[in-house]
Design an enzyme around this catalytic site. Structure first.
Site, PDB file in Angstrom:
ATOM      1  N   PRO A 120       7.114  28.679 -49.784  1.00 17.78           N
ATOM      2  CA  PRO A 120       7.279  27.719 -50.874  1.00 17.78           C
ATOM      3  C   PRO A 120       8.432  28.124 -51.783  1.00 17.78           C
ATOM      4  CG  PRO A 120       4.970  28.302 -50.581  1.00 17.78           C
ATOM      5  CD  PRO A 120       5.763  29.240 -49.730  1.00 17.78           C
ATOM      6  N   GLU A 121       9.347  27.194 -52.024  1.00 17.77           N
ATOM      7  CA  GLU A 121      10.500  27.461 -52.874  1.00 17.77           C
ATOM      8  C   GLU A 121      10.278  26.815 -54.241  1.00 17.77           C
ATOM      9  OE1 GLU A 121      12.615  29.549 -51.961  1.00 17.77           O
ATOM     10  OE2 GLU A 121      12.485  29.618 -49.785  1.00 17.77           O
TER      11      GLU A 121
END
Length: 271
Positions: free
Chosen positions: A2-3
């Site tokens: 997840p960014e």
């Protein structure tokens, strides 16, 4: 992993619902990347005042101290009044008066760390080296260009490092560089002020659109409602090796940079 957009989408999906909630119980399962820092029972009775984000960290402000949450490689949060029974990969849980917040992390690279405040040594260790927030007013184009001029590495690698600007992960770096017309292998120090300004604008544009579309779901990301993201469906270059560029028709190329895949158009993106 997840960014920034996925972390921000996660925050937006539960922040308003948990604000003001009192913690009735806290459960810590198998060890995560770092220790919690206090006995988990000491979280009971505290109140969640709000949820902020710094880079890829979620900051749960409590009436006493705060929790730093990181989703690691494959973590996700869920929040609701009635969650299913805890599974083998559910490693942290806050049971509150407004619902239960649960961290699901099959690979256990995520983290939940309690700190007294952001000035504490542990908070400074985790947050102190982070660059400018790209979606905030503090993302200054002059400071951005100055940070790039001090780095000789390839611009894609500098974006991923997170010490000039935070949260521009692999997907979004490829997309922003395409939008700005910059070859990912170009040395960051060689970017002129106008090209740095175009990249600055492209980063903000790409990340804002990613948040609007719920982030990117390539494997198992979902927000705290259990909803997937759809930004990857509109990607211009990421994951499109060999396919025609949506602008010029040239086949998209893929290379390896720092053990990560980089996608670019050899015609639209210049050195």
């Amino acid at each position: 992993m997840p960014e920034l957009p996925e972390v921000e989408v996660t925050r937006l999906s539960f922040a308003d619902r948990i604000a003001g909630a009192r913690i009735g119980a806290a459960v810590l399962g198998k060890p995560l990347r770092w220790p919690l820092g206090i006995p988990v029972q000491q979280l009971t009775g505290r109140t969640v005042r709000g949820v902020r984000r710094r880079g890829k960290y979620l900051l749960l402000d409590l009436d006493e101290g705060l929790l730093l949450l990181h989703l690691g490689m494959s973590g996700s949060l869920s929040f609701g009044p009635q969650l299913p029974p805890r599974g083998v990969h559910d490693h942290f849980e806050l049971v509150t008066t407004r619902g239960t917040l649960r961290l699901h992390d099959p690979r256990r690279f995520g983290a939940v760390v309690f700190v007294p405040d952001e000035a504490s040594p542990q908070a400074r260790k985790l947050l102190g080296g982070l660059g400018m927030e790209p979606l905030s007013d503090d993302f200054d184009v002059v400071a951005f260009h100055a940070g790039l001029k001090a780095r000789r590495a390839a611009i894609k690698q500098v974006l991923l490092a997170g010490d000039v600007v935070v949260g521009v992960g692999n997907i979004y770096a490829s997309e922003a560089l395409f939008l700005a017309g910059i070859r990912p292998t170009l040395s960051a120090a060689r970017l002129s002020r106008p090209r740095a300004a175009r990249l600055h604008a492209a980063i903000r544009d790409v990340l804002a659109r990613a948040v609007e579309k719920g982030g990117s779901t390539l494997r198992d990301f979902s927000n705290a409602h259990g909803e997937n993201g759809y930004f990857q469906l509109d990607a211009m270059v990421y994951g499109r090796e060999g396919q025609p560029c949506r602008v010029c028709g040239t086949p998209i190329k893929a290379i390896r940079q720092g053990q990560r895949s980089t996608f670019y158009c050899p015609t639209c993106q210049k050195n």
